[in-house]
Design an enzyme around this catalytic site. Sequence first.
Site, short mmCIF file in Angstrom:
data_model
loop_
_atom_site.label_atom_id
_atom_site.label_comp_id
_atom_site.label_asym_id
_atom_site.label_seq_id
_atom_site.Cartn_x
_atom_site.Cartn_y
_atom_site.Cartn_z
N TYR A 164 -29.75 43.04 32.02
CA TYR A 164 -29.60 42.22 30.82
C TYR A 164 -29.53 40.74 31.18
O TYR A 164 -29.59 39.88 30.30
CB TYR A 164 -28.34 42.66 30.05
CG TYR A 164 -28.45 44.10 29.59
CD1 TYR A 164 -29.14 44.42 28.43
CD2 TYR A 164 -27.92 45.15 30.35
CE1 TYR A 164 -29.28 45.73 28.01
CE2 TYR A 164 -28.06 46.47 29.96
CZ TYR A 164 -28.74 46.76 28.79
OH TYR A 164 -28.90 48.06 28.40
N LYS A 208 -29.57 59.90 37.16
CA LYS A 208 -28.81 59.28 36.07
C LYS A 208 -27.49 60.00 35.92
O LYS A 208 -27.43 61.18 35.55
CB LYS A 208 -29.61 59.36 34.77
CG LYS A 208 -28.86 58.77 33.57
CD LYS A 208 -29.77 58.65 32.36
CE LYS A 208 -28.98 58.22 31.15
NZ LYS A 208 -29.84 58.08 29.96
N LYS A 221 -29.54 55.00 38.22
CA LYS A 221 -28.74 54.43 37.14
C LYS A 221 -27.39 55.11 37.06
O LYS A 221 -27.37 56.33 37.10
CB LYS A 221 -29.53 54.63 35.84
CG LYS A 221 -28.81 54.27 34.60
CD LYS A 221 -29.68 54.57 33.41
CE LYS A 221 -28.83 54.43 32.17
NZ LYS A 221 -29.45 55.00 31.02
N ARG A 266 -22.37 63.97 27.42
CA ARG A 266 -23.67 64.25 28.02
C ARG A 266 -23.56 64.93 29.39
O ARG A 266 -24.51 64.99 30.13
CB ARG A 266 -24.45 62.96 28.19
CG ARG A 266 -24.71 62.20 26.91
CD ARG A 266 -25.98 61.38 27.02
NE ARG A 266 -25.98 60.20 26.18
CZ ARG A 266 -26.00 60.20 24.85
NH1 ARG A 266 -26.01 61.33 24.18
NH2 ARG A 266 -26.02 59.06 24.19
C1 PBG Z 1 -30.96 56.67 26.60
C2 PBG Z 1 -30.41 55.62 27.48
C3 PBG Z 1 -29.09 55.21 27.65
C4 PBG Z 1 -29.13 54.11 28.50
C5 PBG Z 1 -30.45 53.91 28.85
N1 PBG Z 1 -31.22 54.87 28.22
C6 PBG Z 1 -27.87 55.70 27.03
C7 PBG Z 1 -27.22 56.94 27.50
O1 PBG Z 1 -27.73 57.68 28.33
O2 PBG Z 1 -26.16 57.19 26.96
C8 PBG Z 1 -27.95 53.28 28.92
C9 PBG Z 1 -28.30 51.87 29.31
C10 PBG Z 1 -27.16 50.96 29.43
O3 PBG Z 1 -25.97 51.35 29.39
O4 PBG Z 1 -27.44 49.77 29.58
N2 PBG Z 1 -30.69 57.97 26.96
#
Ligand code: PBG
Length: 342
Positions: free
Chosen positions: A329, A211, A264, A233
Amino acid sequence: MMLDLERPPSAIPTTGASLPTRLRRLRRTPSLRALVRETRLHPAMLVAPLFVRPGVGVREPIASMPGQARLSADLAADEAARLAELGVGGVILFGLPETKDALGSGASDDAGMVQDAFRRIRALELPLVTIADTCLCEYTDHGHCGPLAADGSVDNDAALVRLAEVAVSQARSGADIVAPSAMIDGQVGAIRTALDAADFEGTPIMAYASKHASAFYGPFREAADSAPAFGDRRGYQMDPANGREAVREMTLDVAEGADILLVKPALPGLDLIAAARARFDVPIAAYQVSGEYAMLAAAAERGWLNGRRAMTEAVTAIVRAGAGIVITYAAADIAMWLRDER
Ligand code: PBG
């Protein structure tokens, strides 16, 4: 015969026994193209994200994500039923609590709205998998993915304790799969241990293994009101510049017991999806995130591209790269499009 790349095109014979291959032969008609198509989408491989908010009978559209809405638990269950009817493979739930605190206590509240939604969906006995996004950022008042240490950074080991509590509460309310997304070191192992201790040995973990700290989560953070109150983050999510590190993350998550690996964001991470598919014999999932969706939806709204074709092409590319599961989505839309293509 060796390929002679130096030979000028004029020297390529156009008649006779040594004719070059003409790849256009298999592209001539829709039926030929369908026959040789290498990648096919199926609704069962798609997972739809649902945003669950408090209340009853509430549907609140999300401006930055056309077609998406924040739903109260009862309407989230209705939406899950509609998705199951379309043959969509699963739903992943995110909670949008009214009150937040430093520990993100709401995330592990058995009476919370996500837990309520899981119980309602389970009661419907739908032929679809329910997945819980296991994180704290939507529930903490500071918007970070775990409790903070004195210096303001996320306290890794305190986060592990909280994430384990959240996962157990989600499993207890009926989540079929838990999906830790906090990028806290050791989260998969901590959650596996806690689930097993609570008699949820049968609950799989879909690890958001790779991620990146991505700009493409922007619309989600607006939808979930989960932007960090300070800082960002990058101290726990990965630098988007790094791919080898992504493979290390995946290797660790498999070792800790991940049943499914998730990459992701998806389109900016096609190389990582391919690397994951080549290296690990577990199912590979990819998350086409909010920004990936919003870009296409916004351009389509302006008539700058054909939304249906662009969305189908993006999701097909994600599958071609190696993902067998796609969180998107557009899951309901794609399922409907596939239906009228039959
Ligand atoms: C929670 C999370 C996030 C997303 C999925 N789980 C937000 C983030 O990490 O800021 C993002 C999903 C998206 O942008 O569709 N941590």
